[in-house]
Design an enzyme around this catalytic site. Structure first.
Site, PDB file in Angstrom:
ATOM      1  N   CYS A  46       0.854  -1.297  -0.102  1.00  0.00           N
ATOM      2  CA  CYS A  46       0.008   0.071   0.055  1.00  0.00           C
ATOM      3  C   CYS A  46       0.970   0.983  -0.056  1.00  0.00           C
ATOM      4  O   CYS A  46       1.801   1.187   0.929  1.00  0.00           O
ATOM      5  CB  CYS A  46      -0.804  -0.047   1.117  1.00  0.00           C
ATOM      6  N   CYS A  49       0.357   3.013   3.736  1.00  0.00           N
ATOM      7  CA  CYS A  49       0.772   2.841   5.210  1.00  0.00           C
ATOM      8  C   CYS A  49       2.111   1.434   4.742  1.00  0.00           C
ATOM      9  O   CYS A  49       2.670   1.351   5.797  1.00  0.00           O
ATOM     10  CB  CYS A  49      -0.364   2.001   5.676  1.00  0.00           C
ATOM     11  N   CYS A  95      -7.468  -1.051   1.554  1.00  0.00           N
ATOM     12  CA  CYS A  95      -6.585  -1.684   2.621  1.00  0.00           C
ATOM     13  C   CYS A  95      -7.080  -1.245   4.181  1.00  0.00           C
ATOM     14  O   CYS A  95      -7.315  -0.345   4.367  1.00  0.00           O
ATOM     15  CB  CYS A  95      -4.875  -0.777   2.426  1.00  0.00           C
ATOM     16  N   CYS A  98      -5.259   1.234   6.593  1.00  0.00           N
ATOM     17  CA  CYS A  98      -5.250   2.658   6.507  1.00  0.00           C
ATOM     18  C   CYS A  98      -6.488   3.276   5.641  1.00  0.00           C
ATOM     19  O   CYS A  98      -6.484   4.222   5.728  1.00  0.00           O
ATOM     20  CB  CYS A  98      -3.994   3.247   5.893  1.00  0.00           C
ATOM     21  N   CYS A 118      -8.188  -5.620  -9.769  1.00  0.00           N
ATOM     22  CA  CYS A 118      -7.836  -4.753 -10.498  1.00  0.00           C
ATOM     23  C   CYS A 118      -7.563  -3.427  -9.806  1.00  0.00           C
ATOM     24  O   CYS A 118      -8.378  -2.864  -9.395  1.00  0.00           O
ATOM     25  CB  CYS A 118      -8.997  -4.454 -11.526  1.00  0.00           C
TER      26      CYS A 118
END
Length: 132
Positions: A46, A49, A95, A98, A118
């Site tokens: 990510c 984070c 995610c 975060c 995707c």
């Protein structure tokens, strides 16, 4: 609730304008705008984070213009929710560490899962297996 919380101003200070728009405001980058993903062994984290999300081993070329994966890494902080924007119903992927918007998952991927995660390339950061 996300484990990592920051104000909009704090996110804007650490993310590029496009990464902020995509991850914090549920935007989408243009298709085929991220052709710079390495083919070497590693994983995608990510951008907000740093949580490990997808393995290079599960990446495939879907032809859609966005990085696509058959599944998240084991234990990845991936959550899903219903997205009714753009006059359709889709499954949004975010995610859970975060609350970053990452992309969408569709049931038209290859084996072994039949899924196509995707993702927006700007929401991911590649980490080489050799560098970690």
């Amino acid at each position: 609730m996300a484990e990592i919380e920051k104000s909009d101003q704090e996110w804007q200070e650490i993310l590029s304008p496009l990464a902020y728009k995509v991850t914090r405001k549920h935007g989408t980058e243009r298709a085929f705008s991220h052709d710079n993903f390495s083919k070497e062994a590693g994983y995608f984290a990510c951008v907000c984070c740093g949580a490990p999300l997808f393995s290079q081993e599960d990446k495939f070329d879907s032809g859609t213009g966005w990085p696509s994966f058959t599944q998240p890494m084991a234990g990845a902080p991936i959550g899903e929710s219903i997205d009714n924007s753009w006059f359709s119903t889709r499954t949004e992927v975010h995610c859970t560490a975060c609350a970053a918007h990452l992309g969408h998952v569709f049931p038209d991927g290859p084996a072994p899962t039949g899924l196509r995660y995707c993702m927006n390339g700007v929401a991911l950061k590649f980490h080489s297996e050799d560098a970690d």
